[in-house]
Design an enzyme around this catalytic site. Structure first.
Site, PDB file in Angstrom:
ATOM      1  N   LEU A   1       0.857  -1.183   0.000  1.00 18.44           N
ATOM      2  CA  LEU A   1       0.000   0.000   0.000  1.00 18.44           C
ATOM      3  C   LEU A   1       0.894   1.234   0.000  1.00 18.44           C
ATOM      4  O   LEU A   1       1.593   1.501   0.971  1.00 18.44           O
ATOM      5  CB  LEU A   1      -0.905   0.020   1.240  1.00 18.44           C
TER       6      LEU A   1
ATOM      7  N   GLY B   1       5.426   5.680  -2.576  1.00 16.81           N
ATOM      8  CA  GLY B   1       6.218   6.901  -2.457  1.00 16.81           C
ATOM      9  C   GLY B   1       7.696   6.552  -2.433  1.00 16.81           C
ATOM     10  O   GLY B   1       8.105   5.541  -3.013  1.00 16.81           O
TER      11      GLY B   1
ATOM     12  N   GLY C   1       8.043   3.140  -0.582  1.00 21.31           N
ATOM     13  CA  GLY C   1       7.274   2.084  -1.247  1.00 21.31           C
ATOM     14  C   GLY C   1       7.848   1.686  -2.592  1.00 21.31           C
ATOM     15  O   GLY C   1       7.935   0.488  -2.912  1.00 21.31           O
ATOM     16  N   SER C   2       8.277   2.671  -3.385  1.00 15.74           N
ATOM     17  CA  SER C   2       8.782   2.312  -4.707  1.00 15.74           C
ATOM     18  C   SER C   2      10.107   1.544  -4.596  1.00 15.74           C
ATOM     19  O   SER C   2      10.378   0.648  -5.393  1.00 15.74           O
ATOM     20  CB  SER C   2       8.922   3.557  -5.590  1.00 15.74           C
TER      21      SER C   2
ATOM     22  N   LYS D   1       7.806   9.180  17.617  1.00 14.44           N
ATOM     23  CA  LYS D   1       8.809   8.125  17.777  1.00 14.44           C
ATOM     24  C   LYS D   1       9.098   7.861  19.256  1.00 14.44           C
ATOM     25  O   LYS D   1       9.303   6.718  19.663  1.00 14.44           O
ATOM     26  CB  LYS D   1      10.072   8.493  17.011  1.00 14.44           C
TER      27      LYS D   1
ATOM     28  N   GLY E   1      15.242   8.319   4.276  1.00 15.67           N
ATOM     29  CA  GLY E   1      15.678   7.965   2.929  1.00 15.67           C
ATOM     30  C   GLY E   1      14.901   6.776   2.419  1.00 15.67           C
ATOM     31  O   GLY E   1      14.624   5.844   3.171  1.00 15.67           O
TER      32      GLY E   1
END
Lengths: 445, 445
Positions: A12, A15, A18-19, A206, A309
């Site tokens: 899902l 970006g 994800g890519s 975090k 990153g």
């Protein structure tokens, strides 16, 4: 290699993280098959716009806008959309439909982690989130498993690369906050709207996640005290440098003793703090992250690396995916977070800390005595005092008065007493203005 | 908390680590019960002499000299005896009798790891060994799991605290090797017989373990090139300092490209090397350890902490115990190391590296040209050259000749070419003697 059926993986979001996850999952499929014992098949990538440009060249036929259908066909769902909506509903759907979930979504976990862990536990699914804190840096698994037989006492984390880049630039180059932010944005370290980073919201989420795992206690994000770095001036950084400190935005998680009943309580808070230049965190430069952990038996540990990153964070996601796949083959119950310790969370006012207070005072005889009296009246004691040379100021009123800048370091006191002191100093006729206040961390145990 | 039967834990060995493991296991029993979901019961501690003094106050009735009987009654066996015999037979017995095993035994794993992993896999038992490398520092699990979806390219590890203490002391205090070793022994950083540490055998075993996990390839300990630190002189340390380097004993594991067939191969080696003072490993002081890992997607990571110590190492053992117990409840197949990559191991002669060579030459015109010719003849090129001021030496021959000390840095060349160069320099009439040779690591990717 064997005849087990492939494990179906749904992604899902495509970006920057994800890519890269999709690219590596396709490129390294043979390697993953050897490591897991069966094939990991990427069955689809759900996105808002299948035609958008991506950071990696991915087969067009994998893209879909129908997340629900994708999810219910998957064995493992990787959620990399970010944000609460619709991530929360989709992760819930994935768990309810029996899939294991890997996510990097810190906002989702900080706000709804407890609910999702409980759901995972109930349905017997796995929920992995190594990438939610510290990007590529292994910290969730080390806290959960390596320190699973130990007792974490304190975490001091540099968990936001944008603010570390800005503060490091101010420290090493002498640039102002505004200039450093401008360059951070140009270089891609800061987003177009940097609020979440520079105001400490990212670090706050975090801190909530780290404290919850470290202390086996639900720590809601709104109980994490937060200050950003927008008020940190170059003068404060330079004062700190002269005194042997570096200013870092820290996510602090602490186990404390409850003096009243001898039991334990915990604190989670985020603010810019002075760290001694000899502390391992002081040499964390640029956009890097590092998490310093003190545990009862293990002593001091530090975990260091790229905190953000696309491809770096993809490494953590793929580590979780391989672990989830191995565990998926094995079957058995889920592994929800153990939140059984359920310790009380301390409001920041009760935290013992020490301050460096920079103030401008009229440079007259007797002023120091007046300031010392204010300290005494507030029951905070002075540990160090540094007086910069008085300067002829051309202030707005154009008085051209001679003023002294004092940097006063306090001994340990409660946050409550210290903020009372700062207020009293601000009201004192001897003090022209408070230039800034920074807490000191990493020195007192 | 529930009615599951207790998990029976047997401990082999009660030295500095074992006695702390036993103490914490007893003290924190309630906490472990909550975390695991059932009780961990310490059923016995096998030792050679039940009446020996221990670092912790432990119930006398737990001790036994009959390891075999203890092992066959246990669900999980913790092996902290060290050494190969009888640890190898006892760990084998434990696995064969269906127990999971937690060990900190680096010698056993480096020499017989492959055989034990295969046995564990065959009988469906777990074998955990986080404490075998880096003491309290999480490194085995991060390499296996967090980086399980990534590709480790290089590891540079400071994995021996004794040698780091000695080299750090030489660097920061200017003490000689002998003096630093003497103080390390006094302070308990070095053992009465320091051979295993200072000759690099301890680091060699750890390098074999790290390389095997990182590269999914059996790396036998006798294929790990090894040099210790006994030949490192204070002059070399000072030359290094002047040139901006720190000398560290490194365990190096590298994935390399096989130029001939385009495939991959690996190298594991241990030697004192020059590390740039800006490298994160350079600021690892005293007896601490740190492991710097470069992975394809994750980039650079560093893991830092106490590399030894009874209670620190116990933290890693107990983390493994809790993980093993959770996994024991779950059942299912074992998790032997995946050694399927099976990459060729490169002999050190083929490794590309660069040297700093310190040599004493007669201080005469033309000498430098002679030395430069030797370099050219060996096809190694000079990168840096520093000449110390010539001194009147009172050498053994009493000639009182004027000699120059040169420190020459080379460009990258194979170990083979470089060792040929050093030999040629030693034979050169222009060179009085080779003072020392150190490799440079942490600069070239």
């Amino acid at each position: 290699m064997n005849e087990k059926r492939a494990i179906k993986v749904a992604l899902l979001g495509a970006g920057s993280v994800g890519s890269q996850v999709a690219r590596l999952l396709l490129e390294q499929a043979d390697e993953y098959e050897r490591r897991v014992g069966t094939r990991l098949e990427l069955i689809g990538i759900s996105v808002r716009n299948p035609d958008a440009n991506r950071d990696a060249d991915l087969p067009r036929e994998l893209f879909t806008t129908d997340a629900q259908t994708l999810i219910v066909s998957a064995d493992i769902v990787i959620e990399l959309m970010g944000g609460i909506t619709p991530a929360r509903e989709l992760v819930t759907l994935a768990l309810e439909s029996g899939a294991d979930v890997v996510t990097a979504n810190k906002a989702l976990l900080a706000h709804h982690g407890a609910e999702l862990f409980e759901l995972a536990e109930r349905v017997g699914a796995q929920l992995y989130y190594e990438a939610a804190v510290g990007g590529a840096i292994p910290i969730i698994r080390p806290l959960r498993e390596n320190l699973g037989g130990d007792k974490v006492e304190r975490i001091l984390g540099i968990v936001n690369g944008t603010t570390n880049y800005i503060l490091d630039r101010m420290h090493t180059r002498g640039d102002s906050f505004d200039e450093s932010l401008r360059i951070a944005t140009e270089l891609g370290y800061a987003e177009a709207d940097p609020t979440a980073d520079i105001e400490g919201y990212d670090a706050q989420q975090k801190a909530a996640i780290l404290a919850s795992i470290a202390f086996h206690t639900k720590v809601p994000v709104d109980q994490v005290y937060r200050e950003g770095i927008t008020q940190v001036s170059i003068e404060q950084i330079e004062d700190a440098k002269r005194a042997g400190y570096v200013v870092k935005l820290l996510a602090i998680c602490e186990r404390l003793t409850d003096e009243q009943n001898g039991g334990e309580k915990v604190s989670a808070r985020v603010y810019p703090a002075l760290v001694p230049e000899t502390h391992p965190l002081a040499s964390v430069h640029g956009g890097n992250n590092a998490i310093f952990v003190e545990a009862k038996a293990a002593g001091s540990l530090m975990f260091y690396g790229a905190g953000a990153g696309g491809v770096e964070t993809a490494s953590a996601v793929l580590g979780d995916l391989v672990a989830a796949a191995r565990r998926h083959l094995l079957g058995g119950p889920g592994s929800g977070e153990s939140m059984d310790a359920d310790l009380p969370i301390v409001p920041v006012e009760e935290i013992l800390t020490s301050y460096h207070i920079s103030l401008a005072a009229e440079d007259e005889a007797g002023i120091l005595a007046g300031i010392a009296q204010t300290f005494a009246a507030q029951q905070v004691s002075v540990a160090t005092l540094e007086q910069a040379a008085p300067t002829e100021t051309d202030d707005e009123e154009g008085t051209g008065d001679s003023r002294a800048t004092l940097v006063i370091g306090t001994h340990l006191a409660t946050e409550g007493a210290l903020s009372g002191l700062v207020k009293a100093l601000a009201d004192s006729p001897a003090v022209h203005q408070i230039n800034g206040v920074l807490r000191v961390e990493g020195v007192h145990a």
